[in-house]
Scaffold this motif. Structure first.
Motif, PDB file in Angstrom:
ATOM      1  N   ASP A 273      -1.520 -15.412   8.014  1.00 30.10           N
ATOM      2  CA  ASP A 273      -1.967 -15.731   9.376  1.00 30.10           C
ATOM      3  C   ASP A 273      -2.058 -14.479  10.239  1.00 30.10           C
ATOM      4  OD1 ASP A 273       0.155 -18.702   9.432  1.00 30.10           O
ATOM      5  OD2 ASP A 273      -1.856 -18.408   8.606  1.00 30.10           O
TER       6      ASP A 273
ATOM      7  N   LEU B 218     -12.668 -20.661  15.001  1.00 30.79           N
ATOM      8  CA  LEU B 218     -11.596 -21.613  14.746  1.00 30.79           C
ATOM      9  C   LEU B 218     -11.878 -22.958  15.409  1.00 30.79           C
ATOM     10  CD1 LEU B 218      -8.434 -19.346  15.223  1.00 30.79           C
ATOM     11  CD2 LEU B 218      -9.495 -20.062  13.074  1.00 30.79           C
TER      12      LEU B 218
ATOM     13  N   PHE C 190      -2.463 -25.353  12.120  1.00 36.47           N
ATOM     14  CA  PHE C 190      -3.103 -24.815  13.321  1.00 36.47           C
ATOM     15  C   PHE C 190      -3.517 -25.967  14.235  1.00 36.47           C
ATOM     16  CE2 PHE C 190      -3.970 -20.275  12.399  1.00 36.47           C
ATOM     17  CZ  PHE C 190      -3.541 -20.224  11.092  1.00 36.47           C
TER      18      PHE C 190
ATOM     19  N   TRP D  19     -11.781 -20.312  20.310  1.00 40.41           N
ATOM     20  CA  TRP D  19     -10.802 -19.472  19.635  1.00 40.41           C
ATOM     21  C   TRP D  19     -11.437 -18.913  18.360  1.00 40.41           C
ATOM     22  CZ3 TRP D  19      -6.192 -17.780  21.329  1.00 40.41           C
ATOM     23  CH2 TRP D  19      -5.563 -18.485  22.371  1.00 40.41           C
ATOM     24  N   TYR D  20     -11.236 -17.610  18.152  1.00 46.50           N
ATOM     25  CA  TYR D  20     -11.683 -16.929  16.949  1.00 46.50           C
ATOM     26  C   TYR D  20     -10.491 -16.166  16.374  1.00 46.50           C
ATOM     27  CZ  TYR D  20     -16.679 -17.630  17.919  1.00 46.50           C
ATOM     28  OH  TYR D  20     -17.931 -18.172  18.127  1.00 46.50           O
ATOM     29  N   ARG D  21     -10.588 -15.861  15.095  1.00 46.92           N
ATOM     30  CA  ARG D  21      -9.590 -15.032  14.426  1.00 46.92           C
ATOM     31  C   ARG D  21     -10.324 -13.865  13.778  1.00 46.92           C
ATOM     32  NH1 ARG D  21      -5.785 -17.642   9.794  1.00 46.92           N
ATOM     33  NH2 ARG D  21      -7.772 -17.964   8.728  1.00 46.92           N
TER      34      ARG D  21
ATOM     35  N   TYR E 232      -6.125 -12.750  17.230  1.00 42.36           N
ATOM     36  CA  TYR E 232      -6.660 -14.035  17.671  1.00 42.36           C
ATOM     37  C   TYR E 232      -7.372 -13.813  19.001  1.00 42.36           C
ATOM     38  CZ  TYR E 232      -4.289 -16.179  13.819  1.00 42.36           C
ATOM     39  OH  TYR E 232      -3.903 -16.521  12.546  1.00 42.36           O
TER      40      TYR E 232
ATOM     41  N   LEU F 280      -3.147 -22.005  21.576  1.00 45.05           N
ATOM     42  CA  LEU F 280      -3.303 -22.132  20.125  1.00 45.05           C
ATOM     43  C   LEU F 280      -1.904 -22.127  19.527  1.00 45.05           C
ATOM     44  CD1 LEU F 280      -5.203 -22.136  17.589  1.00 45.05           C
ATOM     45  CD2 LEU F 280      -5.000 -19.642  17.615  1.00 45.05           C
TER      46      LEU F 280
ATOM     47  N   CYS G 126      -9.858 -15.145  22.133  1.00 40.41           N
ATOM     48  CA  CYS G 126     -10.307 -16.299  22.912  1.00 40.41           C
ATOM     49  C   CYS G 126     -11.556 -15.873  23.669  1.00 40.41           C
ATOM     50  CB  CYS G 126      -9.204 -16.715  23.873  1.00 40.41           C
ATOM     51  SG  CYS G 126      -9.670 -18.036  25.004  1.00 40.41           S
TER      52      CYS G 126
ATOM     53  N   GLY H 235      -7.568 -10.281  23.094  1.00 40.78           N
ATOM     54  CA  GLY H 235      -6.974 -10.711  21.835  1.00 40.78           C
ATOM     55  C   GLY H 235      -5.458 -10.646  21.833  1.00 40.78           C
TER      56      GLY H 235
END
Lengths: 111, 113
Positions: B86, B46, B65, B34-36, B90, B77, B92, B107
């Motif tokens: 936030d 993440l 989180f 997972w990335y943001r 997001y 997530l 994946c 995303g």
């Protein structure tokens, strides 16, 4: 502290020219360096991977170099086309740390 | 074959609410990430799963989180008590090896009002 810097936020070039994007890093000893392309509203798409013991990698019109002494990778697109316009991200994989991305460079190829 | 899919594509919520974001990786990929990503920034790591277990959760910003991958495939997530900060996309990604290329989903754009 560890840092990845991509040379500029935006780069404009004329169609047909070679685009050169730079990725510099500090306080990393990367085992791998990857380049991705990202279009607006989409996830990044993998382009090329280069290992620490490789100097250069090519794929069609793309070429990546990796200089561990200079702590730099160069990403070249030859004979650029408007369809190459996108954001290009470099990412490093070092030891057990996760893949870390730079901010990206937004390339615009003008017809 | 199918790529990585994420649902929903957009999520608008109010400050303080709970949200769940889902990721369906490429079949057979054992690694899931997972990335943001905020506007003008690169993806920020993440959490990384190898199979069912979180191999590295060092990127989770705080204990609001949490992520799970109970059967080693789909991941969720979860964000509790959402805050305006936030708001982001997001992302994946999955891969067959932690040393290899990542395959990213499109995303989920999260907006916290």
């Amino acid at each position: 502290s560890q840092k990845i810097e991509q040379n500029s936020e935006a780069l404009n070039i004329q169609e047909g020219k070679t685009a050169t994007l730079t990725c510099n890093y500090t306080n990393y000893s990367p085992a791998y360096l990857q380049w991705y392309r990202q279009d607006p509203g989409r996830g990044p798409v993998f382009l090329l991977l280069i290992r620490e013991n490789e100097k250069e990698k090519r794929k069609e019109r793309l070429k990546v170099t990796f200089d561990t002494t200079l702590k730099q990778s160069l990403f070249h697109i030859t004979a650029s086309q408007p369809a190459d316009s996108a954001t290009y991200l470099c990412a490093l994989l070092s030891g057990n740390t996760p893949l870390v991305f730079g901010k990206g460079t937004r390339l615009s190829v003008i017809a | 074959g199918a790529g990585v899919s994420q649902t929903p594509s957009n999520k608008v919520t109010e400050k303080g609410k709970y949200v769940e974001l889902r990721c369906d990786p490429i079949s057979g990929h054992t690694a899931l990430y997972w990335y943001r990503q905020s506007l003008g920034q690169g993806p920020e790591f993440l959490i990384y799963f190898q199979g069912t277990g979180a191999a590295d959760d060092s990127g989770l910003p705080n204990d609001r989180f949490f992520a799970v991958r109970p059967e080693g495939s789909v991941s969720t997530l979860k964000i509790q008590r959402t805050e305006r900060g936030d708001s982001a996309v997001y992302l994946c990604a999955s891969s067959s090896s932690d040393r290899g290329r990542r395959f990213f989903g499109p995303g989920t754009r999260l907006t916290v009002l």
